[in-house]
Scaffold this motif. Structure first.
Motif, PDB file in Angstrom:
ATOM      1  N   GLY A  78       0.793  -1.294   0.062  1.00 50.51           N
ATOM      2  CA  GLY A  78      -0.114   0.023   0.039  1.00 50.51           C
ATOM      3  C   GLY A  78       0.964   1.259   0.070  1.00 50.51           C
ATOM      4  O   GLY A  78       0.271   2.302  -0.134  1.00 50.51           O
ATOM      5  N   GLU A  79       2.266   1.312   0.185  1.00 49.59           N
ATOM      6  CA  GLU A  79       2.735   2.259  -0.034  1.00 49.59           C
ATOM      7  C   GLU A  79       2.826   2.997  -1.263  1.00 49.59           C
ATOM      8  O   GLU A  79       3.321   4.218  -1.399  1.00 49.59           O
ATOM      9  CB  GLU A  79       4.322   1.885   0.448  1.00 49.59           C
ATOM     10  CG  GLU A  79       5.025   3.179   1.060  1.00 49.59           C
ATOM     11  CD  GLU A  79       6.598   2.771   1.359  1.00 49.59           C
ATOM     12  OE1 GLU A  79       7.347   3.688   2.006  1.00 49.59           O
ATOM     13  OE2 GLU A  79       7.085   1.998   0.798  1.00 49.59           O
ATOM     14  N   GLY A  80       2.596   2.423  -2.296  1.00 45.87           N
ATOM     15  CA  GLY A  80       2.761   3.082  -3.595  1.00 45.87           C
ATOM     16  C   GLY A  80       3.862   2.679  -4.604  1.00 45.87           C
ATOM     17  O   GLY A  80       4.176   3.463  -5.501  1.00 45.87           O
ATOM     18  N   ARG A  81       4.853   1.879  -4.183  1.00 45.70           N
ATOM     19  CA  ARG A  81       6.085   1.685  -5.003  1.00 45.70           C
ATOM     20  C   ARG A  81       5.767   0.777  -6.199  1.00 45.70           C
ATOM     21  O   ARG A  81       6.603   0.737  -6.981  1.00 45.70           O
ATOM     22  CB  ARG A  81       7.179   1.152  -4.263  1.00 45.70           C
ATOM     23  CG  ARG A  81       7.534   2.151  -3.081  1.00 45.70           C
ATOM     24  CD  ARG A  81       8.557   1.367  -2.270  1.00 45.70           C
ATOM     25  NE  ARG A  81       9.227   2.227  -1.181  1.00 45.70           N
ATOM     26  CZ  ARG A  81      10.198   2.801  -0.967  1.00 45.70           C
ATOM     27  NH1 ARG A  81      11.336   2.368  -2.063  1.00 45.70           N
ATOM     28  NH2 ARG A  81      10.669   3.583  -0.039  1.00 45.70           N
ATOM     29  N   LEU A  82       4.406   0.129  -6.169  1.00 45.33           N
ATOM     30  CA  LEU A  82       4.125  -1.034  -7.370  1.00 45.33           C
ATOM     31  C   LEU A  82       3.035  -0.244  -7.995  1.00 45.33           C
ATOM     32  O   LEU A  82       2.287   0.553  -7.611  1.00 45.33           O
ATOM     33  CB  LEU A  82       3.832  -2.190  -6.650  1.00 45.33           C
ATOM     34  CG  LEU A  82       4.852  -2.764  -5.890  1.00 45.33           C
ATOM     35  CD1 LEU A  82       4.051  -4.152  -5.243  1.00 45.33           C
ATOM     36  CD2 LEU A  82       6.168  -3.091  -6.500  1.00 45.33           C
ATOM     37  N   VAL A  83       2.586  -0.922  -9.104  1.00 48.30           N
ATOM     38  CA  VAL A  83       1.332  -0.362  -9.971  1.00 48.30           C
ATOM     39  C   VAL A  83       0.438  -0.725  -9.213  1.00 48.30           C
ATOM     40  O   VAL A  83       0.193  -1.735  -8.618  1.00 48.30           O
ATOM     41  CB  VAL A  83       1.465  -0.961 -11.612  1.00 48.30           C
ATOM     42  CG1 VAL A  83       2.826  -0.604 -12.421  1.00 48.30           C
ATOM     43  CG2 VAL A  83       1.506  -2.593 -11.408  1.00 48.30           C
ATOM     44  N   GLY A 132      -2.576  -2.161  -9.655  1.00 48.73           N
ATOM     45  CA  GLY A 132      -3.194  -3.271 -10.097  1.00 48.73           C
ATOM     46  C   GLY A 132      -2.390  -4.576  -8.967  1.00 48.73           C
ATOM     47  O   GLY A 132      -3.368  -5.236  -8.401  1.00 48.73           O
ATOM     48  N   LEU A 133      -1.082  -4.390  -9.079  1.00 52.23           N
ATOM     49  CA  LEU A 133      -0.296  -5.334  -8.301  1.00 52.23           C
ATOM     50  C   LEU A 133      -0.480  -5.010  -6.776  1.00 52.23           C
ATOM     51  O   LEU A 133      -0.671  -6.033  -5.969  1.00 52.23           O
ATOM     52  CB  LEU A 133       1.049  -5.473  -8.766  1.00 52.23           C
ATOM     53  CG  LEU A 133       1.967  -6.482  -8.156  1.00 52.23           C
ATOM     54  CD1 LEU A 133       1.489  -7.825  -8.051  1.00 52.23           C
ATOM     55  CD2 LEU A 133       3.456  -6.315  -8.588  1.00 52.23           C
ATOM     56  N   GLU A 134      -0.582  -3.858  -6.472  1.00 48.98           N
ATOM     57  CA  GLU A 134      -0.613  -3.250  -4.944  1.00 48.98           C
ATOM     58  C   GLU A 134      -1.927  -3.817  -4.343  1.00 48.98           C
ATOM     59  O   GLU A 134      -1.993  -4.618  -3.363  1.00 48.98           O
ATOM     60  CB  GLU A 134      -0.678  -1.978  -4.939  1.00 48.98           C
ATOM     61  CG  GLU A 134       0.625  -1.335  -5.075  1.00 48.98           C
ATOM     62  CD  GLU A 134       1.481  -0.897  -3.539  1.00 48.98           C
ATOM     63  OE1 GLU A 134       0.909  -1.659  -2.628  1.00 48.98           O
ATOM     64  OE2 GLU A 134       2.403  -0.071  -3.505  1.00 48.98           O
ATOM     65  N   ASN A 135      -3.207  -3.943  -5.306  1.00 49.00           N
ATOM     66  CA  ASN A 135      -4.336  -4.401  -4.725  1.00 49.00           C
ATOM     67  C   ASN A 135      -4.429  -5.889  -4.689  1.00 49.00           C
ATOM     68  O   ASN A 135      -5.037  -6.349  -3.622  1.00 49.00           O
ATOM     69  CB  ASN A 135      -5.154  -3.835  -5.726  1.00 49.00           C
ATOM     70  CG  ASN A 135      -5.607  -2.244  -5.605  1.00 49.00           C
ATOM     71  OD1 ASN A 135      -5.249  -1.560  -4.536  1.00 49.00           O
ATOM     72  ND2 ASN A 135      -6.050  -1.818  -6.748  1.00 49.00           N
ATOM     73  N   ASP A 136      -3.842  -6.728  -5.540  1.00 53.53           N
ATOM     74  CA  ASP A 136      -3.837  -7.657  -5.505  1.00 53.53           C
ATOM     75  C   ASP A 136      -3.006  -8.727  -4.365  1.00 53.53           C
ATOM     76  O   ASP A 136      -3.396  -9.625  -3.699  1.00 53.53           O
ATOM     77  CB  ASP A 136      -3.401  -8.405  -6.890  1.00 53.53           C
ATOM     78  CG  ASP A 136      -3.977 -10.037  -6.930  1.00 53.53           C
ATOM     79  OD1 ASP A 136      -4.986 -10.072  -7.036  1.00 53.53           O
ATOM     80  OD2 ASP A 136      -2.886 -10.759  -6.813  1.00 53.53           O
ATOM     81  N   LEU A 137      -1.800  -7.729  -3.917  1.00 57.40           N
ATOM     82  CA  LEU A 137      -1.079  -8.325  -2.897  1.00 57.40           C
ATOM     83  C   LEU A 137      -1.911  -8.242  -1.585  1.00 57.40           C
ATOM     84  O   LEU A 137      -1.468  -9.097  -0.600  1.00 57.40           O
ATOM     85  CB  LEU A 137       0.160  -7.294  -2.488  1.00 57.40           C
ATOM     86  CG  LEU A 137       1.391  -7.428  -3.257  1.00 57.40           C
ATOM     87  CD1 LEU A 137       2.260  -6.336  -3.377  1.00 57.40           C
ATOM     88  CD2 LEU A 137       2.030  -8.679  -3.196  1.00 57.40           C
TER      89      LEU A 137
END
Length: 253
Positions: free
Chosen positions: A48-53, A55-60
């Motif tokens: 949730g920090e925003g270092r990833l795209v 779509g991937l953040e949400n799936d994590l």
């Protein structure tokens, strides 16, 4: 996983049947995209920090430790749609002035006035540069596995330190209640980047490790020295000459 969790995970990213990123070195070599400068190890990230795209953040947030997952991400949740306004024409003289060492050819990476782009065409004295991300407008597929969730206080602090200031050295940490003492790696003593990174480290520790007070310690340990007397080489002793035993002169008859 939930927002704020510190995890390490392994992944591979694909688009249009081509691998574009991975933490698996053997897979990178197999697909002819191995980079000698890259460290192929599980990626540290705060969910949730925003270092990833997105779509991937949400799936994590749906993932569990040890679970293998695959997610297909639309451009809007990846690197965005392509924007024609980000394709701009610049003079070659301006590009050469701002990038004196740049080799100008179709496909070259260009840094211009703080913007990163790709040179897509040269015509006469002008060039067209595409400032869109090279994965903009593309559907992405990520296959990943959360290898661990880092919860132990000392390990979490050490990992957050490395996340904000990547170093290969071990980071020594001691914790007492809400205070952390960090013995800085040798590199911090002469690295100008550290003077900016330390503020990110402190902010991250307060937010994700619930640490209020942070102490950074620089160590200057004197190495064992040998005294001057011991350093001086001893003069070799002269070998004692053997005394000759005098022989008695025989009396002449």
């Amino acid at each position: 996983m939930k927002e704020g969790d510190l995890i390490s995970f392994e992944y591979e990213g694909w688009t249009e049947g081509n691998l574009f990123d991975t933490t698996d070195e053997s897979l990178a070599k197999k697909n002819d995209m191995h980079d000698e400068r890259k460290n192929y190890t599980p990626l540290l990230v705060v969910v949730g920090e925003g270092r990833l795209v997105p779509g991937l953040e949400n799936d994590l947030k749906k993932a569990k430790v040890g679970e293998k997952r695959e997610v297909v991400i639309a451009p809007v949740d990846g690197y965005g749609e392509r924007d024609t306004k980000l394709i701009q024409t610049e003079s070659l003289s301006k590009i050469r002035r701002l990038n004196p060492d740049a080799q100008l050819y179709q496909g070259a990476e260009i840094e211009l006035e703080g913007k990163h782009g790709q040179l897509v065409a040269i015509f006469g004295s002008r060039a067209r540069i595409d400032y869109n991300h090279y994965l903009a407008g593309k559907e992405l597929t990520f296959k990943y596995n959360v290898s661990s969730k880092i919860s132990k206080k000392e390990e979490k602090i050490s990992s957050l330190f490395k996340l904000n200031y990547p170093v290969d050295e071990d980071v020594n940490v001691s914790v007492e209640k809400n205070s952390a003492t960090i013995t800085l790696p040798e590199r911090c003593k002469f690295d100008a980047v550290w003077f900016q990174a330390k503020y990110r480290v402190v902010s991250s520790l307060r937010k994700y490790a619930k640490i209020k007070d942070v102490k950074f310690v620089e160590e200057y340990i004197e190495k064992d020295t040998v005294s001057d007397d011991k350093k001086k080489p001893k003069k070799p002793k002269k070998p004692k000459s053997k005394k000759k035993t005098p022989t008695k002169k025989s009396k002449s008859k």
